[in-house]
Design an enzyme around this catalytic site. Structure first.
Site, PDB file in Angstrom:
ATOM      1  N   GLY A  18     107.335  16.827  96.322  1.00 61.33           N
ATOM      2  CA  GLY A  18     107.994  17.829  95.468  1.00 61.33           C
ATOM      3  C   GLY A  18     107.781  19.227  96.005  1.00 61.33           C
ATOM      4  N   SER A 146     101.435  16.264  82.374  1.00 60.10           N
ATOM      5  CA  SER A 146     102.050  17.370  81.654  1.00 60.10           C
ATOM      6  C   SER A 146     101.369  17.434  80.294  1.00 60.10           C
ATOM      7  CB  SER A 146     103.540  17.051  81.471  1.00 60.10           C
ATOM      8  OG  SER A 146     104.056  17.654  80.308  1.00 60.10           O
ATOM      9  N   TYR A 160     110.059  11.260  79.475  1.00 63.66           N
ATOM     10  CA  TYR A 160     109.205  11.964  80.443  1.00 63.66           C
ATOM     11  C   TYR A 160     107.754  11.952  79.957  1.00 63.66           C
ATOM     12  CZ  TYR A 160     107.358  16.292  82.646  1.00 63.66           C
ATOM     13  OH  TYR A 160     106.599  17.216  83.311  1.00 63.66           O
ATOM     14  N   ALA A 161     107.556  12.234  78.658  1.00 65.28           N
ATOM     15  CA  ALA A 161     106.199  12.250  78.098  1.00 65.28           C
ATOM     16  C   ALA A 161     105.538  10.886  78.255  1.00 65.28           C
ATOM     17  CB  ALA A 161     106.248  12.656  76.620  1.00 65.28           C
ATOM     18  N   ALA A 162     106.297   9.827  78.004  1.00 65.89           N
ATOM     19  CA  ALA A 162     105.735   8.477  78.148  1.00 65.89           C
ATOM     20  C   ALA A 162     105.340   8.221  79.597  1.00 65.89           C
ATOM     21  CB  ALA A 162     106.756   7.446  77.675  1.00 65.89           C
ATOM     22  N   LYS A 164     104.435  10.428  81.753  1.00 64.33           N
ATOM     23  CA  LYS A 164     103.282  11.263  82.098  1.00 64.33           C
ATOM     24  C   LYS A 164     102.003  10.766  81.414  1.00 64.33           C
ATOM     25  CE  LYS A 164     105.185  14.240  84.915  1.00 64.33           C
ATOM     26  NZ  LYS A 164     104.702  14.388  86.307  1.00 64.33           N
ATOM     27  N   ILE A 193     105.143  26.207  82.653  1.00 67.81           N
ATOM     28  CA  ILE A 193     105.089  26.947  83.908  1.00 67.81           C
ATOM     29  C   ILE A 193     106.525  27.284  84.308  1.00 67.81           C
ATOM     30  CG2 ILE A 193     104.319  26.898  86.324  1.00 67.81           C
ATOM     31  CD1 ILE A 193     101.978  26.626  84.311  1.00 67.81           C
TER      32      ILE A 193
HETATM   33  N1  LIG Z   1     107.033  23.422  85.037  1.00 66.86           N
HETATM   34  C1  LIG Z   1     106.370  23.002  83.986  1.00 66.86           C
HETATM   35  O1  LIG Z   1     106.363  23.649  82.945  1.00 66.86           O
HETATM   36  C2  LIG Z   1     105.575  21.720  84.057  1.00 66.86           C
HETATM   37  C3  LIG Z   1     104.851  21.389  82.921  1.00 66.86           C
HETATM   38  C4  LIG Z   1     104.114  20.218  82.935  1.00 66.86           C
HETATM   39  C5  LIG Z   1     104.087  19.418  84.059  1.00 66.86           C
HETATM   40  N2  LIG Z   1     104.813  19.770  85.147  1.00 66.86           N
HETATM   41  C6  LIG Z   1     104.738  18.864  86.297  1.00 66.86           C
HETATM   42  O2  LIG Z   1     104.470  19.613  87.472  1.00 66.86           O
HETATM   43  C7  LIG Z   1     105.052  18.957  88.597  1.00 66.86           C
HETATM   44  C8  LIG Z   1     105.918  19.934  89.355  1.00 66.86           C
HETATM   45  O3  LIG Z   1     106.964  20.369  88.491  1.00 66.86           O
HETATM   46  P1  LIG Z   1     107.861  21.649  88.753  1.00 66.86           P
HETATM   47  O4  LIG Z   1     107.885  22.415  87.499  1.00 66.86           O
HETATM   48  O5  LIG Z   1     107.459  22.302  90.019  1.00 66.86           O
HETATM   49  O6  LIG Z   1     109.290  20.941  88.899  1.00 66.86           O
HETATM   50  P2  LIG Z   1     110.504  21.233  89.868  1.00 66.86           P
HETATM   51  O7  LIG Z   1     111.660  20.549  89.265  1.00 66.86           O
HETATM   52  O8  LIG Z   1     110.586  22.680  90.177  1.00 66.86           O
HETATM   53  O9  LIG Z   1     110.056  20.469  91.200  1.00 66.86           O
HETATM   54  C9  LIG Z   1     110.037  19.065  91.279  1.00 66.86           C
HETATM   55  C10 LIG Z   1     110.411  18.698  92.707  1.00 66.86           C
HETATM   56  O10 LIG Z   1     110.336  17.273  92.814  1.00 66.86           O
HETATM   57  C11 LIG Z   1     111.419  16.851  93.615  1.00 66.86           C
HETATM   58  N3  LIG Z   1     111.775  15.486  93.291  1.00 66.86           N
HETATM   59  C12 LIG Z   1     112.242  15.004  92.128  1.00 66.86           C
HETATM   60  N4  LIG Z   1     112.524  13.703  92.225  1.00 66.86           N
HETATM   61  C13 LIG Z   1     112.211  13.339  93.485  1.00 66.86           C
HETATM   62  C14 LIG Z   1     112.282  12.114  94.191  1.00 66.86           C
HETATM   63  N5  LIG Z   1     112.743  10.997  93.614  1.00 66.86           N
HETATM   64  N6  LIG Z   1     111.862  12.093  95.471  1.00 66.86           N
HETATM   65  C15 LIG Z   1     111.405  13.207  96.070  1.00 66.86           C
HETATM   66  N7  LIG Z   1     111.315  14.399  95.450  1.00 66.86           N
HETATM   67  C16 LIG Z   1     111.723  14.465  94.173  1.00 66.86           C
HETATM   68  C17 LIG Z   1     112.565  17.797  93.243  1.00 66.86           C
HETATM   69  O11 LIG Z   1     113.558  17.831  94.253  1.00 66.86           O
HETATM   70  C18 LIG Z   1     111.843  19.115  93.066  1.00 66.86           C
HETATM   71  O12 LIG Z   1     111.847  19.912  94.246  1.00 66.86           O
HETATM   72  C19 LIG Z   1     105.849  17.776  88.029  1.00 66.86           C
HETATM   73  O13 LIG Z   1     105.082  16.589  88.163  1.00 66.86           O
HETATM   74  C20 LIG Z   1     106.022  18.127  86.577  1.00 66.86           C
HETATM   75  O14 LIG Z   1     106.184  16.987  85.776  1.00 66.86           O
HETATM   76  C21 LIG Z   1     105.564  20.894  85.173  1.00 66.86           C
END
Ligand SMILES: NC(=O)c1ccc[n+]([C@@H]2O[C@H](COP(=O)([O-])OP(=O)(O)OC[C@H]3O[C@@H](n4cnc5c(N)ncnc54)[C@H](O)[C@@H]3O)[C@@H](O)[C@H]2O)c1
Length: 254
Positions: A18, A146, A160-162, A164, A193
Site C-alpha cells: 500500500g 483500524s 471493513y470493521a469485521a 479489521k 487519518i
Molecule cells: N486513513 C484512516 O483514517 C485509517 C484509519 C484506520 C485504519 N487505516 C488503515 O491504514 C492502512 C492504510 O490506509 P490509508 O488511509 O493509507 O489508505 P489509502 O487508501 O490511502 O491507501 C491504501 C493503499 O492500498 C492499496 N491497495 C488496496 N488494495 C490493494 C490490493 N489488492 N493490492 C495492492 N495494493 C492495494 C491502494 O492502492 C492504496 O494505495 C489501511 O490498512 C487502513 O485500513 C486507515
C-alpha cells in the site's frame, strides 16, 4: 541503549504494501530515512516508480501487484529474498474500504473483496514473509487494523470493521506462532487519518463528530502513524509482540 529511531534498520530490507497510499507513502519514506532499503508495492507501477525515485537513500525498489494474488505475493517475497538480500520487516498497509450506509446495501462482492484484501491476503502474505524470516532468525511484521476493530466502524464500514477485527486476532496468533523464530508481530490501529481512504464517501458529519470526540481535537496526518511503524520495526521495540497499538489521538483509550 542510545535512543536512535534508525536502530537496527540501516541497510535492512523492508517490504511496504500500500506504499502509494496516504499512510503507506509516509511509512516508506520514514523507513528510507532510517536507512532501510524499501521494497514498495501497490497496484500501479507508474506511481511506485515516482515514489521510489522520491525516497532518500538507495537500493529501493517498486513492484506493482495485487496482494490478493498468491503468485504475485510469491514474486514479491522472491525479489526481497533473492535480489535484495532477505526480508527484515513487513509493513502491511494495503487495504480496501467500501462504505455502504445501510447494511441492506452490502453485496456479496463487497464482502468478498474486503475480506480477501484485508484479511485473507494478510494471512497468506504474513505466512510467506514469516517463513522467509525464519531462515534468518529474526523479523518484524507490522499489520494494520483500524479503530473500527473495536467500535464496529462508523460511516458505513461494517464489513471493513469485521475484516479489521480479524486482523487483530490473526496478528496475535501470528505473534504466538512466530515468536520462537525471533519474529515479532504487531498491529497498528489508526483513528481518523487524513487520507483518500478516510475521505472517500465519508459523510462530513461523521468526520466532524469523530474529530470533536478526539481529545487531541484534530484528525491525524499519515506521519503521525508512520513513526509508530518504524518504532515497532526498530530494536527499541524488540520485546513488543502481539500488541495492538492505538494511534487515535485519544479517540479510543485502551
Ligand atoms: N486513513 C484512516 O483514517 C485509517 C484509519 C484506520 C485504519 N487505516 C488503515 O491504514 C492502512 C492504510 O490506509 P490509508 O488511509 O493509507 O489508505 P489509502 O487508501 O490511502 O491507501 C491504501 C493503499 O492500498 C492499496 N491497495 C488496496 N488494495 C490493494 C490490493 N489488492 N493490492 C495492492 N495494493 C492495494 C491502494 O492502492 C492504496 O494505495 C489501511 O490498512 C487502513 O485500513 C486507515
Amino acid at each position: 541503549m542510545v535512543w536512535r529511531l534508525d536502530s537496527g534498520l540501516e541497510d535492512k530490507v523492508v517490504i511496504v504494501t500500500g506504499a502509494c497510499g496516504g499512510i503507506g507513502r509516509a511509512v516508506a519514506r520514514d523507513f528510507a530515512e532510517a536507512g532501510s532499503q524499501v521494497l514498495a508495492t501497490d497496484l500501479d507501477q507508474g506511481a511506485l516508480d515516482e515514489l521510489v525515485a522520491s525516497l532518500p537513500g538507495g537500493g529501493h525498489r517498486g513492484l506493482a501487484l495485487d496482494v490478493v494474488d498468491d503468485v504475485a505475493r510469491e514474486q514479491l517475497v522472491d525479489v526481497a529474498t533473492q535480489q535484495m538480500g532477505g526480508i527484515y520487516a513487513l509493513a502491511h498497509t494495503a487495504a480496501l474500504l467500501i462504505r455502504r450506509p445501510s447494511l441492506n446495501e452490502v453485496t456479496e462482492a463487497d464482502w468478498d473483496s474486503q475480506i480477501d484484501t484485508n484479511l485473507k491476503a494478510t494471512f497468506f502474505l504474513s505466512r510467506l514473509v514469516a517463513n522467509a524470516m525464519t531462515e534468518r532468525g529474526e523479523g518484524r511484521i507490522i499489520l494494520f487494523t483500524s479503530q473500527s476493530w473495536w467500535t464496529g466502524g462508523f460511516g458505513g464500514s461494517s464489513v471493513y470493521a469485521a475484516s479489521k477485527g480479524g486482523v487483530v486476532s490473526l496478528s496475535r496468533s501470528l505473534a504466538r506462532n512466530y515468536g520462537p523464530a525471533g519474529i515479532t508481530v504487531n498491529t497498528v490501529s489508526p483513528g481518523q487519518i487524513n487520507t483518500a481512504m478516510l475521505l472517500t464517501d465519508l459523510d462530513p458529519a461523521v468526520y466532524e463528530k469523530m474529530r470533536a470526540e478526539t481529545p487531541l481535537g484534530y484528525v491525524g496526518e499519515p506521519d503521525e502513524v508512520s513513526g509508530v511503524v518504524v518504532f515497532l520495526a526498530s530494536s527499541h521495540a524488540r520485546y513488543v509482540s502481539g500488541a495492538t497499538i492505538n494511534v487515535s489521538g485519544g479517540y479510543l483509550m485502551y
